[in-house]
Write a protein that holds these residues in place. Structure first.
Motif, PDB file in Angstrom:
ATOM      1  N   TYR A   1     -10.494   5.319  -1.321  1.00  0.00           N
ATOM      2  CA  TYR A   1      -9.988   5.834  -2.585  1.00  0.00           C
ATOM      3  C   TYR A   1     -10.101   4.728  -3.641  1.00  0.00           C
TER       4      TYR A   1
ATOM      5  N   LEU B   1      -8.759   1.471  -1.943  1.00  0.00           N
ATOM      6  CA  LEU B   1      -7.867   1.670  -0.812  1.00  0.00           C
ATOM      7  C   LEU B   1      -8.632   2.218   0.379  1.00  0.00           C
TER       8      LEU B   1
ATOM      9  N   GLY C   1      -1.088  13.402  -7.126  1.00  0.00           N
ATOM     10  CA  GLY C   1      -0.514  13.605  -8.436  1.00  0.00           C
ATOM     11  C   GLY C   1      -0.465  12.293  -9.207  1.00  0.00           C
TER      12      GLY C   1
ATOM     13  N   TYR D   1     -15.812   9.527   2.558  1.00  0.00           N
ATOM     14  CA  TYR D   1     -15.250   9.869   3.858  1.00  0.00           C
ATOM     15  C   TYR D   1     -16.298   9.615   4.927  1.00  0.00           C
TER      16      TYR D   1
ATOM     17  N   PHE E   1     -10.329  10.188  -4.665  1.00  0.00           N
ATOM     18  CA  PHE E   1     -11.195  10.157  -3.493  1.00  0.00           C
ATOM     19  C   PHE E   1     -12.585   9.634  -3.845  1.00  0.00           C
TER      20      PHE E   1
ATOM     21  N   GLY F   1       0.811  -1.208   0.000  1.00  0.00           N
ATOM     22  CA  GLY F   1       0.000   0.000   0.000  1.00  0.00           C
ATOM     23  C   GLY F   1       0.845   1.260   0.000  1.00  0.00           C
TER      24      GLY F   1
ATOM     25  N   PHE G   1       4.120   8.923  -5.135  1.00  0.00           N
ATOM     26  CA  PHE G   1       2.988   9.826  -5.314  1.00  0.00           C
ATOM     27  C   PHE G   1       3.132  11.024  -4.394  1.00  0.00           C
TER      28      PHE G   1
ATOM     29  N   PHE H   1     -11.278   7.036   5.012  1.00  0.00           N
ATOM     30  CA  PHE H   1     -11.428   7.382   3.596  1.00  0.00           C
ATOM     31  C   PHE H   1     -11.401   6.114   2.747  1.00  0.00           C
TER      32      PHE H   1
ATOM     33  N   LEU I   1      -2.643  10.064   7.242  1.00  0.00           N
ATOM     34  CA  LEU I   1      -3.350   8.940   6.652  1.00  0.00           C
ATOM     35  C   LEU I   1      -2.477   7.696   6.653  1.00  0.00           C
TER      36      LEU I   1
ATOM     37  N   PHE J   1      -2.701   3.827   5.057  1.00  0.00           N
ATOM     38  CA  PHE J   1      -3.446   3.099   4.031  1.00  0.00           C
ATOM     39  C   PHE J   1      -3.353   1.596   4.217  1.00  0.00           C
ATOM     40  N   GLY J   2      -4.447   0.913   3.888  1.00  0.00           N
ATOM     41  CA  GLY J   2      -4.388  -0.521   3.715  1.00  0.00           C
ATOM     42  C   GLY J   2      -3.704  -0.834   2.387  1.00  0.00           C
ATOM     43  N   ALA J   3      -3.430  -2.118   2.166  1.00  0.00           N
ATOM     44  CA  ALA J   3      -2.708  -2.526   0.958  1.00  0.00           C
ATOM     45  C   ALA J   3      -3.578  -2.461  -0.297  1.00  0.00           C
TER      46      ALA J   3
ATOM     47  N   ALA K   1      -3.325   7.557 -10.466  1.00  0.00           N
ATOM     48  CA  ALA K   1      -3.307   8.050  -9.091  1.00  0.00           C
ATOM     49  C   ALA K   1      -4.568   7.633  -8.353  1.00  0.00           C
ATOM     50  N   PRO K   2      -4.499   7.497  -7.032  1.00  0.00           N
ATOM     51  CA  PRO K   2      -5.724   7.290  -6.243  1.00  0.00           C
ATOM     52  C   PRO K   2      -6.636   8.503  -6.351  1.00  0.00           C
TER      53      PRO K   2
ATOM     54  N   GLN L   1      -8.324   3.411  -7.246  1.00  0.00           N
ATOM     55  CA  GLN L   1      -7.101   3.570  -8.029  1.00  0.00           C
ATOM     56  C   GLN L   1      -7.118   2.611  -9.205  1.00  0.00           C
TER      57      GLN L   1
END
Lengths: 115, 109
Positions: free
Chosen positions: B35, B87, A107, B48, B45, A42, A90, B33, B97, B99-101, B42-43, B37
């Motif tokens: 996301y 994500l 980005g 939330y 949104f 991740g 990123f 959150f 933040l 993040f999970g995998a 890019a991730p 991807q």
């Protein structure tokens, strides 16, 4: 069009070389972030900046440095690249507010290979 | 450290519903959150949640239970373009933040 740009899009780098990844945002966001994304792990935070002139360390800061001379730019430097820094990088930005959503916008990424 | 778990992969048929679960253990909590991807991108949104309950946004809904450290993202009326990684990310007590995998969802015709 408002957003975040990163350069280069991709790069192959010899181990031991110095490399700076560029990130620019035009949304006047206070906060900016650098993440690396590796398969199965991740997104992991490298460094962040809550406002121009300040920076902080994230989860995996070793081997990386950042600066925040102005609101728009947040470059990430690898002083002496190693193969374990092969990753997709990123950059992200957000308002930086400590209330509300404060969504981070990302980005397009830089794919870096260190040989 | 932070611990955020979500399934690695899920497969579903076009038009179906898929639920992606996320469990978390973090130092403090200031929102969760989701996301999306797409491969090589890019991730972006999606949703939330900061209070318990369901947030609905078109075909996507997200649920949060803070006492259980649990969230899910519900994707309804699946379309081929929904094939992507999803994500789960938790904003901790330091407003950072984690993040999970990610969960790779494959939508089949």
């Amino acid at each position: 069009i408002a957003g975040i740009t990163q350069a280069p899009t991709s790069q192959i780098l010899a181990a031991g070389r110095r490399m700076t990844l560029r990130c620019t945002q035009d949304m006047r966001h206070n906060a900016m972030y650098w993440y690396r994304q590796d398969l199965g792990l991740g997104l992991r935070l490298i460094h962040y900046s809550n406002t121009a002139g300040t920076t902080g360390k994230g989860e995996v800061p070793d081997g990386y440095s950042v600066s925040r001379a102005n609101t728009d730019d947040f470059p990430l430097t690898l002083a002496s690249a190693v193969p374990s820094q092969t990753s997709v990088y990123f950059c992200a930005s957000s308002d930086g507010a400590t209330s509300g959503t404060d969504t981070q916008y990302f980005g397009p990424g830089t794919r870096l290979t260190v040989l | 450290g932070q611990n955020i778990d979500q399934p690695t992969e899920m497969t579903a048929t076009e038009g179906a519903i898929v639920q992606i679960n996320c469990t978390y253990q973090t130092s403090g909590f200031n929102g969760l959150f989701w996301y999306q991807q797409h491969a090589g991108e890019a991730p972006t949104f999606l949703s939330y949640n900061v209070l318990d309950g369901l947030e609905e946004k078109g075909r996507f809904s997200s649920f949060l239970s803070r006492s259980k450290g649990y969230s899910y993202l519900l994707l309804k009326e699946l379309q081929m373009k929904d094939s992507a990684s999803y994500l789960c990310a938790v904003r901790d007590g330091d407003y950072k933040l984690s993040f999970g995998a990610g969960t790779t969802v494959t939508v089949r015709a």
